[in-house]
Every structure is written in C-alpha cells, then in structure tokens.
Design an enzyme around this catalytic site. Structure first.
Site, mmCIF file in Angstrom:
data_model
loop_
_atom_site.group_PDB
_atom_site.id
_atom_site.type_symbol
_atom_site.label_atom_id
_atom_site.label_comp_id
_atom_site.label_asym_id
_atom_site.label_seq_id
_atom_site.Cartn_x
_atom_site.Cartn_y
_atom_site.Cartn_z
ATOM 1 N N SER A 381 0.816 -1.217 0.000
ATOM 2 C CA SER A 381 0.000 0.000 0.000
ATOM 3 C C SER A 381 0.848 1.263 0.000
ATOM 4 C CB SER A 381 -0.931 -0.002 1.212
ATOM 5 O OG SER A 381 -0.194 0.119 2.431
ATOM 6 N N ASP A 382 1.776 1.396 0.953
ATOM 7 C CA ASP A 382 2.507 2.661 1.057
ATOM 8 C C ASP A 382 3.555 2.801 -0.038
ATOM 9 O OD1 ASP A 382 4.033 0.649 2.219
ATOM 10 O OD2 ASP A 382 4.796 1.898 3.833
ATOM 11 N N CYS A 383 4.095 1.682 -0.540
ATOM 12 C CA CYS A 383 5.003 1.765 -1.684
ATOM 13 C C CYS A 383 4.253 2.286 -2.902
ATOM 14 C CB CYS A 383 5.603 0.400 -1.987
ATOM 15 S SG CYS A 383 6.581 -0.274 -0.627
#
Length: 674
Positions: A381-383
């Site tokens: 998600s954060d990548c």
C-alpha cells in the site's frame, strides 16, 4: 558550509548513487541470519558455492562479529545466541576449523549463555533439527493441520500476516515430515560435541519448554503454552491421513507462492524453506538448483562487507523518495536523472493480475508497486502511495517535461488508486500487503518468541499517512474517478490518524524509529488532506518535535522506543531523524528557529563529498527487528535541505502544492479541523 551549498552537494551525492537503469536502491542491513541460512541450504542440498562466494561470505562474518565473539541480531544490539549459532554452523559447514578466530570465540561465547544452544528460539531449533543437530522432540509443535481448517478460522494460515504465513507453511511442512537433510556424518558428530555438553544424554523433550537468553523478546502466552502441551501429546501419534492431507496443502501453497513470485518468494526467509520442502519431496535436482539461483536476486555483494542476503530490496521505495528530494531541489539541475527515475518507476508498476492458479489466498496486485522492482509481485500500500505521489508531483514540474517522456497513462494512475483503496481497513487505517484478515487477539498467540505483533495484518500509521496523502494528491488532479469513494477514504484515513495521536502529540510507528519517523508521514498526510497547521493533530505534533530537539539542533531517537512504546533519546543526533523532523516542521508550520537549527546540524554533519556518515539504524519491523536503511541518511537530509532552501526563496510547502489546505477541503468536501 551554507545550507544552500549543502543542498547542492547533497543533490550531487544523490545523483551519483543512481543506478544505470534509473533507479535508486540502498541496502537494508540486518544481521547474518539470512546469509547463514543461504549457505547452509546450499550445503544441505549439495549445491556448491564458488570460491569467491565463500571468501566474500567469510568477509561478512569477519566485519560483523562483535568483540566478544558473538553476532548480533542487528548492528547496535548485543550478541544473539540464535544468530551466532547459525553463523557458527555455517562457518563450520564451509570447512572453517573450530579453533579459527571466528569460530573459536563464537563457541566460547555460546557456552557462556544461559541455556546455551539448547534454549534457542523455535526457529533456530528447526534449522538445527534439519541439519541433524537437534531432536525434533525439543521443538514445540508446528502443526500443518491448521491448513485444512475452515479458511475463515482466525489462525488459518491464509488469515495470518503474509510473511508469517509463508514462514509458517514452510516450517510446518518440514516439521510435519521431521525433515533431516544432514551434513557429513563426521561433521555432525563434531558439531554435536562443539555445541552441546553431552549431546547423547540430553532430554530434548524436557528442553521443549526451556526459554531464556537475549533472543527471547516475547514469552509465549499461557493459552499458547497449554496448546503446546496438548499438541505435544498429539505429535506422539498424529493421525496419518490427516497429516498427509495437511502436508499436501502446505506444499501446494508453497509451490504456488514460488511460481507467483517468479522464484523469489515474498522474502528469502520463506523462499529458502520452500526450496527445502521441494527438495525433501524429491523434486529433480536441476529444479532445486534453478530455484536456488533465482534466490540470487536477494544477494548483496561489495568489497567492504562481503556477501550478504538482503531481507528485502527497496528500489521502488527509495526511488520514489529520491524523486521527491529532487523536486525539493532546483529541478533544472536534476532533470535528466529525475526523468530516468520516473521512467523506471512507471515500468515497475504491476500492470497485470496474478494467474488464477497462483493467486489463491492473495489480494489483487494490479496497479500496485512493490517495495522492490516488482519482480516478486508482492505490491504494498505505502510503496504504491509513495510512487503515485512522486509521479503525480513530477507531472506538475514543467522544468522536467522534456525529460519525463511519455507520462504514466491516466488509466494506470487510476489502477494505482484502486489498489490503495482496496487496502483500507474497517478502522479507516491501511494495511501493507493486504487488509486485516484476522482479529488482533491472534497476536496473543504469537509463537515466534523473537518478534512482536507479527501474526496478522493491521493498520499502520505510516502506511495510512502515505495512502491518505497520495489519495488527496490524486483527487486534486482527477476528480472524475471514484470521487465519492476517494473522498470518503481520505476522511476515514484522517480520522484514523487522529485516533492514533498520543496525549503528548506524538504518533507511534511500525516500520521506522519511531515517533520521529511517523511525524514526517503524518504531517505530509494531514497537510495534503487539508488539515491546517493550527489543528491540534499537527500543532500538537509540532510541539512534541520542538521538545525533542537537541541543543545542537538535531534529533536522535534510540531503537528501544520501538520496544518500550515510549520515546528513548539516542545519545547522538541522527541525520535521517533530523531530516524527518525538519520536514515535518516545515510542513506543519513549525518555528523557523527550530528548522534553521536542524538544517544547520545537517549542513555541519555533511561530509566533503555531499554524503552523511554511517550512524544508528533507522528502520524496524515487528518491534524488535532493527534495520539499517543505508540510503535514508542520504535522501532525507538532501530532501530537507532542498525544502529549507525553498523556504528562503519561495513557496516551501512539503506537499509541493500551491494551497494544500484548500485542495484538501475541496477533496474531502468538509472542514477537517476541530
């Protein structure tokens, strides 16, 4: 050196580190555990290593051994019996004699530890058992039968955190078969004598409950200890038909994962276990050799520190942050490097879905970015959010228009947004690879003994902040795609972040050290979502940062914060942490005096070539696994200095938007401050 000159030197240092293909990637240094497992797997499966690899491996053991003879679980930690035992056995398997300076001091240290090798954590006992150096009766049950329980059962492997899931599947398969690969008979006899006091007389069944030493971070819960007792009785006479069926399911899941990840595995930890399972099942030797060769993607080799195996590769993650740092600099001086990085990042996106025969138990990956180059197909998600943010913000940079080439198509941008939206949990926060699947109480039944909160996916402050910021930036540029869903997701994400703020103003973290790390992400997210700096969520965090600034203008936080849950100051100011704090203060409207002092510290600490020196580790996972992200101390200070120079010469919003407050209010459709 002035801040402006320091910023220019930092930019040159970053551009010099760019790979030929356009990406950036820094090593994530951990410990020698993975190298030891990699070497031992080659020896167990009779796949020889080159002489140069053996020399490079020894080099790494030499530079990482502590003065007392042990090897630590991370670069700042004390000796670890688990890591040291694996290193000792791996060195002996490489034909290093027992009285060598490396092995002799290690064996002396091991003999001085409470419980010695007999009391290793379960993971260490399993590796020794597979080598014929530990009796399986001394290991608490790792029942493969969990795989044939209903798929919605909270402890079914498909409900576990994905890294834990595949480690469990590999260990359960090997445990259920009592797999022993063994070494040469003479070496086994020598190692039993060297590691144990009277191996033949040891009551391994009684040793099953012996837990002590520096590796014990989390003692098994009472309920888990009761279950272990019941399972010990079952293991004396397991139902053969049930175990055969369970082992077949475990094996099939491991094969599917290796196929889906193109042989890399979600990490080398689980991939090595999957290869051992395949070898124990009698798969063709050439297939096993090919699988081991695929794992070379995790290798890291240089002259200074030798050969090691990375726990993860961080190319997409690092490249996205470097792009942001370049945006904070004078764009015209870095356009060519930024354009190559942009093109590489676009190419790293997942543009097709997993094949149906390998996707069982997996969430969709289409549109996402992995932590690495994307080859193992585990998007995060954060990548994805950080890649999306950097791409969108690069589109807003007219100075780079000629270097970016073809922009990422709008359809693929929207696929990235859909991927991020799919990772939001019911509490409004965002998980990493997947949404939460099982309740948090499953962490009370954590059998790892070495790691915290590793049983189930959950919402993380940093992941949530990255996702909120990316969605807000997207909505400000594209109001036609799932507008209501995006706006609702931003509102829920902001509410989650508000709920995670501590009374003192700080926010906890999961993947960095610790409160300082999360401060940077939270300010970025709240600002992008339209929360004004006067809001208590930002103002309280800014005040907290002010109180943690050292007299020399720096910030420095010790990794023990991750274990205690309370801020623990590091004796020395840290470049990466100071940069996080400065960026948060700039984005949160913090006092100029504190910002200037932080920038001055970074400029004074900078080396003549524009880089920053090796310092304390700044990353972590599962609370106790501390990682040294080698590029963090280069990219974040460069970014902070770039923002600092913009602060004195024009608009300096960290988000890079003309008016992030107005944009955020337009996206969310409501006032988001108290």
């Amino acid at each position: 050196m002035s801040v402006r000159r320091a910023a220019r030197a930092a930019l040159g240092n970053l551009l010099a580190r760019q790979f030929d293909d356009g990406r950036w990637e820094g090593e994530m240094a951990w410990n020698t555990m993975l190298l030891s497992q990699y070497l031992l797997t080659h020896r167990m499966l009779r796949v020889p290593l080159s002489a140069s690899d053996i020399t490079a491996a020894r080099r790494h053991y030499e530079v990482t051994q502590l003065p007392d003879g042990a090897w630590p679980v991370h670069s700042e930690g004390p000796g670890s019996a688990y890591v040291t035992t694996l290193a000792y056995v791996a060195l002996r398997a490489l034909d290093v004699p027992p009285d060598d300076p490396l092995t002799g001091t290690a064996r002396t240290w091991l003999g001085s530890q409470p419980g010695g090798v007999l009391a290793l954590p379960a993971w260490g006992r399993m590796w020794l058992a597979m080598l014929g150096l530990y009796d399986y009766r001394g290991i608490n049950s790792i029942p493969p039968e969990l795989t044939i329980l209903p798929g919605t059962f909270p402890l079914h492997p498909d409900q576990l955190y994905c890294h834990t899931r595949f480690v469990y599947l590999g260990l359960a398969c090997l445990y259920g078969r009592r797999a022993v690969f063994g070494l040469e008979e003479q070496l086994i006899g020598e190692l039993r004598q060297e590691l144990f006091d009277g191996y033949g007389s040891i009551d391994f069944a009684a040793a099953r409950t012996v837990l002590c030493g520096s590796d014990l971070v989390l003692r098994p819960h009472l309920v888990l200890r009761v279950l272990y007792g019941l399972l010990a009785s079952y293991e004396r006479a397991p139902l053969r038909w049930l175990r055969r069926r369970a082992l077949a399911v475990c094996s099939a899941k491991l094969r599917a994962e290796l196929s889906a990840s193109r042989g890399h595995g979600i990490s080398p930890v689980s991939a090595l276990l999957a290869i051992l399972v395949a070898a124990h099942e009698g798969r063709p030797h050439q297939e096993i050799v090919a699988s081991l060769r695929a794992l070379d993607a995790w290798r890291w080799l240089d002259d200074e520190e030798g050969l090691r195996i990375a726990g993860a590769r961080s190319s997409a993650w690092d490249t996205a942050f470097v792009l942001r740092a370049l945006l904070a600099s004078k764009p015209s001086t870095s356009a060519a490097g930024a354009g190559r990085a942009y093109q590489w990042l676009c190419a790293a996106q997942q543009t097709d879905e997993l094949a149906p025969d390998t996707a069982a138990g997996r969430d969709a990956v289409l549109g996402g970015w992995c932590f690495s180059d994307g080859s193992h197909r585990w998007a995060v998600s954060d990548c994805t959010a950080e890649a999306l943010s950097s791409i969108l913000m690069a589109h807003d940079c007219p100075e780079w228009a000629g270097e970016l080439g073809d922009q990422l198509p709008a359809a693929r941008v929207r696929q990235a947004v859909d991927f991020v939206l799919a990772r939001q949990n019911p509490d409004g926060g965002f998980g990493t690879y997947e949404r939460m699947r099982s309740p948090q109480w499953t962490n009370r039944l954590n059998p790892s003994e070495m790691y915290l909160d590793c049983m189930t996916e959950r919402s993380h402050v940093e992941c949530s902040a990255s996702c909120v910021a990316a969605l807000a930036r997207f909505a400000a540029r594209d109001s036609g795609h799932r507008h209501d869903a995006v706006a609702a997701s931003i509102r829920r994400g902001v509410s989650f972040l508000r709920a995670r703020q501590r009374p003192d103003g700080a926010y906890p973290a999961s993947w960095g050290i610790h409160f300082t790390y999360s401060a940077f992400f939270v300010v970025e997210a709240l600002s992008a979502a339209g929360v004004p700096s006067s809001d208590r969520a930002i103002a309280g965090l800014v005040r907290w940062l002010e109180t943690r600034q050292k007299p020399d203008g720096s910030w420095g936080e010790h990794y023990e914060s991750c274990l205690t849950g309370e801020y623990v100051e590091h004796p020395e100011g840290q470049a990466a942490m100071t940069a996080w704090a400065v960026l948060a203060l700039i984005g949160g409207g913090g006092p100029q005096a504190a910002i200037d002092r932080g920038l001055r510290f970074l400029a004074d600490l900078q080396q003549p070539d524009g880089s920053w020196p090796q310092q304390a580790s700044s990353g972590v996972f599962f609370g106790s696994a501390v990682l040294d992200y080698r590029l963090y101390r280069q990219v974040f200070p460069a970014w902070a200095l770039g923002e600092g120079t913009r602060l004195t010469s024009g608009p300096a919003a960290v988000g890079g938007q003309d008016d992030p407050v107005d944009v955020g209010r337009r996206v969310a459709g409501e006032e988001m401050h108290d």
